[in-house]
Structures are given as structure tokens and as C-alpha cells.
Write an enzyme that holds these catalytic residues in place. Structure first.
Site, PDB file in Angstrom:
ATOM      1  N   PRO A   2      57.714  50.338  64.689  1.00 33.95           N
ATOM      2  CG  PRO A   2      58.290  48.225  65.510  1.00 33.95           C
ATOM      3  CD  PRO A   2      58.726  49.633  65.500  1.00 33.95           C
ATOM      4  CD  GLU A   3      53.736  54.824  64.186  1.00 33.64           C
ATOM      5  OE1 GLU A   3      52.585  55.272  64.189  1.00 33.64           O
ATOM      6  OE2 GLU A   3      54.689  55.442  63.695  1.00 33.64           O
ATOM      7  CG  HIS A  91      71.776  41.743  66.762  1.00 35.17           C
ATOM      8  ND1 HIS A  91      72.614  42.154  67.771  1.00 35.17           N
ATOM      9  CD2 HIS A  91      72.313  42.202  65.604  1.00 35.17           C
ATOM     10  CE1 HIS A  91      73.611  42.841  67.259  1.00 35.17           C
ATOM     11  NE2 HIS A  91      73.457  42.879  65.945  1.00 35.17           N
ATOM     12  NE  ARG A 110      68.745  51.937  68.065  1.00 30.39           N
ATOM     13  CZ  ARG A 110      68.363  53.170  67.754  1.00 30.39           C
ATOM     14  NH1 ARG A 110      67.663  53.385  66.646  1.00 30.39           N
ATOM     15  NH2 ARG A 110      68.656  54.183  68.523  1.00 30.39           N
TER      16      ARG A 110
END
Length: 270
Positions: A2-3, A91, A110
Site C-alpha cells: 500500500p502506497e 488475523h 504478516r
DNA sequence: AGTTTAACCTTTCTGC
DNA sequence: TGCAGAAA
DNA sequence: GTTAAAC
């Protein structure tokens, strides 16, 4: 992954879901993804959400209380903020039950992302965001020129440096260099002011287009409503090493630069 | 000072 | 189909 | 995606 365009789309889809909502209950499943106080109160339980803002790839959810209690969100590689329907998704590290019956979840398999809590918005600004460079949508050519002038690193390494310029990652740096027709392996401090003007102009154009298309979904990124982005279909160089340049048909060149896979056109870009 | 490599952690893909 | 190792 | 340690 994600930018800036992806994070902006998370912000844009998060805002209508949460703005003006009372946070009924906060459930913290994994306190270790929170830096700072990891209490329901510090995560806005009992407060009304006032605004969601962004700087570079960073988000902040701000309470509508006197000190503006704030949660800083960073998505890392696989982080998501999502409206979640009923069960506990895998998660999901923190969930916010809102007064309108919606529930928001921070999901990050992650765990490279995380949450940072602050008693006041000003504390986030001083302690974290003050270290970041100007936002990529706001930076001026002069500011960029100043940043590039003080480093002998490659342009690619410099543009990836969040302390110099906040918001670009591997995808958009390669796309920007292609659109600006500048090789990413040029030495940053050798760029002219004109180069910087061009870079800023192309950067705004690129990021705005990518935002309109919902950002690039390569793997994990989705908006708060679960929708994918569409800009990945318009990538001109990223992930296209060996394919022909869309402009001149020369095979695109792939190499490692600043430790990252980099693709550019050896003919169009100089 | 700058580049490279590995680490963080989990899922998913690749190849045998 | 299963497993190890690589890639993301 | 970010950071730290090694070269």
C-alpha cells in the site's frame, strides 16, 4: 505495497463509515501490534470519531474530543482496515464496534503494519510525522530539489526515502520515473531544478490518476468496502520487465536498484 | 555515506 | 496429491 | 513495507 494512492483510498472509504460514529466497544485481540497505550480508551472506545487524515502512507483516526485522541495506522505490506460483517476474521488484531452497527477491523496477517496511540493529534505530529518528508501530493519542486540535492544516492533510493518524500513505494517510483522519462539510476543530486519541476508535475498527475482508479491491487490491498483497485491494469513498467515499452516498443530493462526490483525503458528514459 | 543483505511474519505460489 | 523452498 | 547490521 500500500502506497499513497492505496492509503488514500482506504481513507476515502473509511471516512463515510466512521465519521460521526460513537465507538461502542473496542476489542484488542493482539496488544503487541499497538505501540503506546493499548487500552480501549486509547483506541477511542466511548469517543466519537471526528476525522481520518493521511500523511504519505500513514493514516490517523482522530477522536472528536478536546485533545483529539488519535490512532496512527500503518498498513505495512498486508494490513487492511475493513468493515467486517459478522464473525471474527483471521488475523483481525483490533476491532471497533460502532454505534451504527458496523464493525471496523484491523487485519494484518504478516504484522508488518501496526497501530500507534496518542493522547493528542499534536503528539503524533511531533513524535512521528515530523520525521517524514513532505507528502508526495503536496511537495513543491523546490522542496524536492532541496531533498535530492543533499544525497548522492540514486534517484530511486531517494524517492523511496520517506524522510525525504512521503508516500511513494516501489510501484509508483518506477511509474513516475517512466512518465518523467528519467532513469531511476541517475544520481539524485545531479538532477536539475527543471527535472524536479517535471517530477513533481508527473508525480501529482500519476498519483491523482491512481487514486481515481482505486489504487493498485496486486495481492492484499483492498478498500474498506472490500473493493479492489484497478490501477494495476495501467502500470506501464512495474512488473513488466522484458515486455515492450508502451511508448517505443524497446524491451523494458529490469535490474536491482536500491535493493528493489526496478524496471525502466533504456530508450525513453534518460 | 551509501549499497547490500537479512530480518520481521504468514500465506500463497512453484516445482519436484 | 504432498511437501519443501521460494516469493510476496 | 520498514529497520538494523554488515561490508
Amino acid at each position: 505495497m500500500p502506497e499513497l494512492p492505496e492509503v488514500e483510498n482506504v481513507r476515502l472509504t473509511l471516512l463515510p463509515l466512521v465519521q460521526g460514529q460513537l465507538v461502542r466497544k473496542v476489542t484488542i485481540c493482539r496488544p503487541d501490534i499497538v505501540t503506546g497505550l493499548a487500552t480501549p480508551l486509547s483506541l477511542l472506545q466511548g469517543k466519537v470519531i471526528g476525522d481520518v487524515i493521511r500523511h504519505g502512507k500513514q493514516l490517523a483516526i482522530i477522536a472528536d474530543d478536546p485533545s483529539q485522541t488519535t490512532i496512527n495506522v500503518h498498513l505495512g505490506m498486508t494490513g487492511r482496515l475493513m468493515g467486517i460483517s459478522c464473525p471474527f476474521p483471521k488475523h483481525c488484531h483490533v476491532r471497533w464496534q460502532l454505534s451504527n452497527t458496523d464493525t471496523l477491523g484491523f487485519i494484518d496477517p504478516r504484522r508488518f503494519g501496526g497501530l500507534w496511540t496518542f493522547g493528542a493529534l499534536a503528539d503524533l505530529q511531533d513524535q512521528r510525522w515530523s520525521k517524514l518528508g513532505p507528502d508526495a501530493l503536496v511537495i513543491t519542486p523546490d522542496q524536492l530539489a532541496q531533498g535530492l540535492a543533499k544525497t548522492k544516492r540514486s534517484l530511486k533510493a531517494a524517492l523511496l526515502d520517506q524522510n525525504l518524500l512521503a508516500g511513494l513505494g516501489n510501484i509508483y517510483v518506477d511509474e513516475l520515473c517512466f512518465n518523467a522519462k528519467i532513469r531511476p539510476d541517475r544520481i539524485a543530486c545531479a538532477l536539475t531544478v527543471d527535472d524536479c519541476r517535471l517530477l513533481v508535475r508527473e508525480m501529482r498527475k500519476l498519483l491523482k490518476t491512481a487514486i481515481k482508479r482505486g489504487g493498485s491491487t496486486l495481492r492484499d490491498y483492498v478498500m474498506v468496502n472490500g473493493q479492489s483497485g484497478k490501477f494495476q491494469n495501467l502500470h506501464k513498467v512495474y512488473g513488466r520487465a522484458g515486455n515492450n515499452c508502451v511508448r517505443c516498443k524497446t524491451p523494458l530493462h529490469g535490474q536491482l536498484l536500491a535493493g528493489r526490483t526496478t524496471v525502466f525503458c533504456p530508450h525513453c528514459q534518460q
